[in-house]
Design an enzyme around this catalytic site. Structure first.
Site, mmCIF file in Angstrom:
data_model
loop_
_atom_site.group_PDB
_atom_site.id
_atom_site.type_symbol
_atom_site.label_atom_id
_atom_site.label_comp_id
_atom_site.label_asym_id
_atom_site.label_seq_id
_atom_site.Cartn_x
_atom_site.Cartn_y
_atom_site.Cartn_z
ATOM 1 N N GLU A 168 0.807 -1.224 0.000
ATOM 2 C CA GLU A 168 0.000 0.000 0.000
ATOM 3 C C GLU A 168 0.838 1.271 0.000
ATOM 4 O O GLU A 168 0.757 2.090 0.923
ATOM 5 C CB GLU A 168 -0.956 0.007 1.200
ATOM 6 C CG GLU A 168 -1.926 -1.144 1.203
ATOM 7 C CD GLU A 168 -3.023 -1.009 2.254
ATOM 8 O OE1 GLU A 168 -2.905 -0.135 3.137
ATOM 9 O OE2 GLU A 168 -3.987 -1.771 2.200
ATOM 10 N N GLU A 378 -5.170 -8.674 0.739
ATOM 11 C CA GLU A 378 -5.880 -8.329 1.971
ATOM 12 C C GLU A 378 -7.355 -8.085 1.690
ATOM 13 O O GLU A 378 -7.699 -7.444 0.689
ATOM 14 C CB GLU A 378 -5.333 -7.030 2.612
ATOM 15 C CG GLU A 378 -4.038 -7.186 3.339
ATOM 16 C CD GLU A 378 -3.537 -5.882 3.957
ATOM 17 O OE1 GLU A 378 -4.356 -5.049 4.380
ATOM 18 O OE2 GLU A 378 -2.300 -5.709 4.005
HETATM 19 C C1 BG6 Z 1 -4.242 -2.096 5.391
HETATM 20 C C2 BG6 Z 1 -2.900 -2.463 5.914
HETATM 21 O O1 BG6 Z 1 -4.209 -0.736 5.175
HETATM 22 O O2 BG6 Z 1 -5.369 -2.237 6.179
HETATM 23 C C3 BG6 Z 1 -2.920 -3.243 7.197
HETATM 24 O O3 BG6 Z 1 -2.109 -3.074 4.955
HETATM 25 C C4 BG6 Z 1 -3.999 -2.679 8.103
HETATM 26 O O4 BG6 Z 1 -1.650 -3.219 7.754
HETATM 27 C C5 BG6 Z 1 -5.335 -2.902 7.423
HETATM 28 O O5 BG6 Z 1 -4.008 -3.200 9.398
HETATM 29 C C6 BG6 Z 1 -6.508 -2.457 8.246
HETATM 30 O O6 BG6 Z 1 -6.395 -1.120 8.592
HETATM 31 P P1 BG6 Z 1 -6.704 -0.629 10.053
HETATM 32 O O7 BG6 Z 1 -6.424 0.808 10.060
HETATM 33 O O8 BG6 Z 1 -8.121 -0.936 10.300
HETATM 34 O O9 BG6 Z 1 -5.792 -1.414 10.938
#
Ligand code: BG6
Length: 478
Positions: A168, A378
């Site tokens: 990201e 993800e």
């Molecule tokens: C993504 C990242 O942005 O989203 C992760 O790659 C992150 O590292 C995930 O934990 C969820 O975001 P957040 O802010 O809810 O932890």
């Protein structure tokens, strides 16, 4: 009713994590500090001043974690390597103990036939490099990042066949230099675009080095946080606003990855505003020469935009180029677009839209525009979970979320999109960078909270067993 295609037999049913969010052991076995080891300790920087010093102690409990993965039937595990564990100062002396930790983790995964998917960089640049030259803000980082990556390719290339370069980039550069909510907490648009260009060059450079090593059967690509944009209405003005947003928020990264080109309309806008990055001779040639094998996709939500008049329009009170994390309903760029709520989608407890069809949309957009295979690196739901007195976690809401997203993938595959795999975020519960430990994403519960490490016990949630069934049936039973 369209007959849905089966998932490919080698589909990578996976799950993901990142070093800072799970490992802990922040100063153990020779590890150097990363920027997050420092930033998370600045009072007020994170939710209730939580940090990853211990995180969920994966560094010491990786065997137990991998065993649970094996029992679940997981086919792939995506994790990141902490740069400062391997090179405590970012460059120079190698910390053999750091390399050995990842040797052990990789070997453990392989002993259960779980495919390791390795992220080179998930936001934790060594603090020394930040102090020495400002981290990603200096072109010196290109060489240092490349050296670090080559160490990993050579060490693990015999066993690791799936590599993710930058996680990201749009988020870590955006939050680091535009919204100022990640280290180094800068809010400066010009610097944001400069840093972003340097990161693009660094990304291309490691892909070039990877190609030069010709590692057998190995694939490499970046992971992009794609928040696709919808127009609020069929008003042509809203349609154009959506085009503007898509160009500046998404194509501005993915076009560079896939084609080595900045989108012209976006670049034209940056030049006009005096915020275009400095591009040195050779940069564009390198970007063009070093394209990825797949597009890594982190998908959480969609955004909706509408027309934003040039005079009197909504500006970026809370600038947010990623469409994520504290996104304000009324941010935008006068003359181009402004965000607005979508009445057709629900939202999570953290106000992120829940939009499974949006995943179908992004898969189609990536396929159509870039013709690259897609690895979903993800996708998941951050929620408050409750450990019941009988030691269960009934996260039906997470099952519902994941189920609908898996179905969206199957629909996209049926349409003809090539999807290599799907990694849920996350495997165990972990530290959310800015939201502490209460925002849980895992299929495996970890017994700890913001400041009490408690037992750190692992307890599979209901979603763990649901995903077990999905994997066993290769997606036939969702
Ligand atoms: C993504 C990242 O942005 O989203 C992760 O790659 C992150 O590292 C995930 O934990 C969820 O975001 P957040 O802010 O809810 O932890």
């Amino acid at each position: 009713h369209i007959q849905l295609k089966d998932f490919p037999t080698d589909f990578l049913w996976g799950s993901a994590s990142a070093a800072y969010q799970v490992e802990g052991a922040w100063n153990v076995d020779g590890k150097g500090k990363s920027v997050w080891d420092v930033y998370a300790k600045v009072p007020g920087a994170t939710f209730q001043d939580t940090n990853g010093d211990v995180a969920v102690d994966h560094y010491h409990r990786y065997k137990e974690d991998v065993k649970l993965m094996a029992e679940q039937g997981l086919k792939a595990y995506r994790f990141s390597i902490a740069w400062s564990r391997v090179l405590p100062n970012g460059t120079g002396e190698i910390n053999e103990a750091g390399l050995e930790f990842y040797d052990r983790l990789i070997d453990e995964l392989l002993s259960y036939q779980i495919t390791p998917v390795v992220t080179l960089y998930h936001w934790d640049i060594p603090q020394t490099l930040m102090e020495r030259y400002g981290g990603w803000e200096s072109r010196e980082v290109i060489e240092d990042f490349n050296n670090y990556a080559v160490i990993l390719f050579k060490r693990y290339g015999d066993r690791v066949k799936h590599w993710v370069t930058l996680n990201e980039q749009n988020v870590f550069v955006g939050q680091g230099y535009k919204t100022g909510t990640h280290p180094p907490a800068v809010r400066d648009e010009k610097r944001f675009y400069e840093v972003n260009h340097i990161a693009n060059v660094a990304n291309a450079k490691v892909i070039q080095s990877f190609r030069a090593l010709s590692i057998e059967d190995a694939l490499i690509g970046p992971s992009f946080a794609y928040t696709p944009v919808y127009p609020k209405s069929p008003n042509p003005k809203d349609i154009l606003a959506a085009e503007n947003a898509e160009e500046l928020l998404s194509h501005f990264w993915m076009d560079v990855y896939a084609w080595g080109e900045y989108p012209r309309v976006a670049m034209n806008y940056l030049i006009k505003e005096g915020i275009a990055p400095t591009i040195l001779p050779g940069d564009l040639e390198l970007l063009k020469a070093a394209t990825p094998d797949f597009m890594g996709l982190n998908y959480y939500q969609t955004a909706t935009v509408e027309y934003n008049p040039l005079n009197g329009g909504v500006g970026e009170a809370k600038p947010n180029f990623t469409g994520k994390k504290g996104s304000s309903k009324d941010s935008g760029i006068p003359g181009l677009f402004k965000t607005t709520a979508n009445p057709f989608t629900e939202t999570t407890d953290w106000d992120w839209t829940i939009d499974p069809e949006g995943l179908h949309v992004v898969l189609r957009r990536i396929e159509n525009r870039y013709q690259l295979p897609i690895l979903i690196t993800e996708n998941g739901l951050g929620a408050f979970d409750k450990l019941e007195s009988d030691d269960t976690i009934n996260d039906e809401y997470r099952i519902d979320y994941l189920k609908r997203h898996v179905k969206a993938i199957q629909e996209a595959i049926t349409d003809g999109v090539t999807v290599l795999g799907y990694c849920t975020w996350s495997y165990t519960d972990l530290l959310s960078w800015l939201n502490g430990y209460q925002k849980r994403y895992g299929m495996v519960f970890v017994d700890r909270d913001e400041h009490d490490e408690k037992t750190l016990r692992r307890i599979p949630k209901k979603s763990y067993y649901w995903y077990q069934g999905v994997i066993a049936s290769n997606g036939k039973q969702i």
